[in-house]
Design a protein around this motif. Structure first.
Motif, PDB file in Angstrom:
ATOM      1  N   LEU A 145      45.217  48.232  26.848  1.00  0.00           N
ATOM      2  CA  LEU A 145      44.286  49.292  27.210  1.00  0.00           C
ATOM      3  C   LEU A 145      43.658  48.955  28.551  1.00  0.00           C
ATOM      4  O   LEU A 145      43.219  47.820  28.776  1.00  0.00           O
ATOM      5  CB  LEU A 145      43.209  49.452  26.140  1.00  0.00           C
ATOM      6  N   GLN A 146      43.626  49.941  29.444  1.00  0.00           N
ATOM      7  CA  GLN A 146      42.942  49.771  30.725  1.00  0.00           C
ATOM      8  C   GLN A 146      42.175  51.038  31.046  1.00  0.00           C
ATOM      9  O   GLN A 146      42.635  52.155  30.759  1.00  0.00           O
ATOM     10  CB  GLN A 146      43.930  49.451  31.848  1.00  0.00           C
ATOM     11  N   VAL A 197      39.256  57.735  32.784  1.00  0.00           N
ATOM     12  CA  VAL A 197      40.439  57.836  31.927  1.00  0.00           C
ATOM     13  C   VAL A 197      40.759  56.462  31.358  1.00  0.00           C
ATOM     14  O   VAL A 197      40.620  55.439  32.035  1.00  0.00           O
ATOM     15  CB  VAL A 197      41.653  58.425  32.682  1.00  0.00           C
ATOM     16  N   ILE A 198      41.140  56.457  30.090  1.00  0.00           N
ATOM     17  CA  ILE A 198      41.604  55.247  29.398  1.00  0.00           C
ATOM     18  C   ILE A 198      43.095  55.425  29.158  1.00  0.00           C
ATOM     19  O   ILE A 198      43.530  56.478  28.676  1.00  0.00           O
ATOM     20  CB  ILE A 198      40.873  55.062  28.055  1.00  0.00           C
ATOM     21  N   ILE A 199      43.885  54.405  29.490  1.00  0.00           N
ATOM     22  CA  ILE A 199      45.328  54.457  29.237  1.00  0.00           C
ATOM     23  C   ILE A 199      45.687  53.352  28.254  1.00  0.00           C
ATOM     24  O   ILE A 199      45.414  52.177  28.491  1.00  0.00           O
ATOM     25  CB  ILE A 199      46.139  54.297  30.537  1.00  0.00           C
ATOM     26  N   GLY A 206      39.720  46.015  31.787  1.00  0.00           N
ATOM     27  CA  GLY A 206      41.032  45.618  31.289  1.00  0.00           C
ATOM     28  C   GLY A 206      41.927  45.052  32.360  1.00  0.00           C
ATOM     29  O   GLY A 206      41.495  44.827  33.489  1.00  0.00           O
ATOM     30  N   PRO A 207      43.199  44.833  31.980  1.00  0.00           N
ATOM     31  CA  PRO A 207      43.804  45.243  30.706  1.00  0.00           C
ATOM     32  C   PRO A 207      43.295  44.428  29.518  1.00  0.00           C
ATOM     33  O   PRO A 207      42.976  43.247  29.650  1.00  0.00           O
ATOM     34  CB  PRO A 207      45.307  45.014  30.928  1.00  0.00           C
ATOM     35  N   MET A 208      43.242  45.096  28.372  1.00  0.00           N
ATOM     36  CA  MET A 208      42.776  44.502  27.121  1.00  0.00           C
ATOM     37  C   MET A 208      43.887  44.617  26.082  1.00  0.00           C
ATOM     38  O   MET A 208      44.603  45.618  26.044  1.00  0.00           O
ATOM     39  CB  MET A 208      41.543  45.245  26.606  1.00  0.00           C
ATOM     40  N   SER A 248      32.446  47.107  25.501  1.00  0.00           N
ATOM     41  CA  SER A 248      32.479  47.330  26.960  1.00  0.00           C
ATOM     42  C   SER A 248      32.982  48.740  27.265  1.00  0.00           C
ATOM     43  O   SER A 248      32.447  49.429  28.147  1.00  0.00           O
ATOM     44  CB  SER A 248      33.387  46.297  27.632  1.00  0.00           C
ATOM     45  N   VAL A 249      33.991  49.171  26.530  1.00  0.00           N
ATOM     46  CA  VAL A 249      34.553  50.502  26.756  1.00  0.00           C
ATOM     47  C   VAL A 249      33.567  51.590  26.317  1.00  0.00           C
ATOM     48  O   VAL A 249      33.312  52.558  27.044  1.00  0.00           O
ATOM     49  CB  VAL A 249      35.892  50.660  26.011  1.00  0.00           C
TER      50      VAL A 249
END
Length: 289
Positions: A120-121, A105-107, A135-137, A265-266
């Motif tokens: 974004l993490q 999951v990406i938040i 992240g966090p980014m 990276s994501v």
């Protein structure tokens, strides 16, 4: 055109004497400490009952109450023991509506609904626990922040939980992602024309019209991007072209953007077998999801 971004005793009564009978005399009050007969009065503790010139008055015994024996004689009461409920350890652990099959999951969250800056993490689930992995980014979102009732052209990022579409895209070559990858060429469009049957889909060919995007012309934004499955299948007018793409240094028209290195990276981490989801919202709204 902005890129890729479609968001609380009692008192007695004396009777009258019978005719011809002298009324009784009333004795003088006794001195303190003596009875009516003139004898000293003993204390209640020394003698009971107390005798006066009248008939003896027997004091009524006061009943005593004995507490019931303890359930376990000889043992003191034991405290009630409860099992503490563990608190969520991170934002992913607080989410309540993730599909059971989701392991990534990406938040993306911001400090307020109108903020255009976000973080974004990314998290992975191992067994029953969510662990931060990226992240966090620093991220950017729509020029008018987040919306839970987005419509086409409103410059907001849609709030909610969404899947990642099956194909990733980019003007540049496949950077090594696990998804199918399409390298963008001339006449590749994202159809953002609500009046057409292909609204909110990728098309190759002539311009679909309306605010549709010529994907090959947006550099660096569309060097690489993933499609966020907002408004799919599409409802006309609800917004289109919501991507996770390369940042240009500004807010977006509804997409989420990251520095290119962070984005890669994501994108390389995302695995379609993990049924990844992306949650996008102001921090105060995360409890909805």
């Amino acid at each position: 055109m902005l890129a890729g971004c479609g968001t609380e005793g009692y008192a007695g009564v004396t009777a009258a004497p019978a005719s011809g009978v002298a009324p009784p005399t009333t004795p003088a009050p006794a001195a303190p400490g003596t009875a009516a007969s003139g004898e000293p009065v003993k204390s209640a503790a020394a003698a009971r009952p107390v005798t006066t010139s009248g008939p003896a008055v027997q004091e009524k015994a006061v009943p005593t109450t004995t507490a019931p024996p303890a359930a376990n004689p000889g043992r003191s009461a034991q405290p009630v023991r409860t099992t503490p409920v563990p608190l969520p350890t991170n934002d992913a652990a607080r989410l309540r509506t993730l599909p059971a099959s989701t392991k990534q999951v990406i938040i993306v969250q911001s400090g307020s609904q109108t903020s255009t800056s976000a973080t974004l993490q990314a998290y992975a689930r191992d067994g029953g626990s969510w662990t931060p992995v990226l992240g966090p980014m620093a991220a950017r979102v729509g020029a008018k922040g987040f919306s839970d009732s987005k419509h086409e052209g409103d410059m907001t990022t849609p709030a909610g939980m969404f899947a990642i579409d099956a194909t990733m895209y980019g003007i540049s070559a496949d950077p090594g992602v696990r998804y199918a990858y399409h390298r963008v060429v001339t006449d590749d469009w994202w159809n953002e024309n609500s009046d057409t049957p292909g609204y909110n889909t990728f098309v190759h060919g002539p311009n679909p019209g309306g605010p549709s995007e010529a994907l090959w012309t947006f550099v660096p934004q569309y060097n690489y991007f993933a499609v966020i499955r907002y408004n799919m299948p599409a409802t006309p007018g609800r917004g289109s072209g919501i991507f996770l793409h390369v940042a240009s240094g500004n807010s977006t028209a509804g997409c989420v953007s990251l520095a290119q290195g962070d984005l890669l990276s994501v994108l390389r981490w995302l695995d379609p077998a993990a049924n990844p989801q992306i949650v996008m919202a102001p921090t105060a709204w995360l409890g909805r999801y």
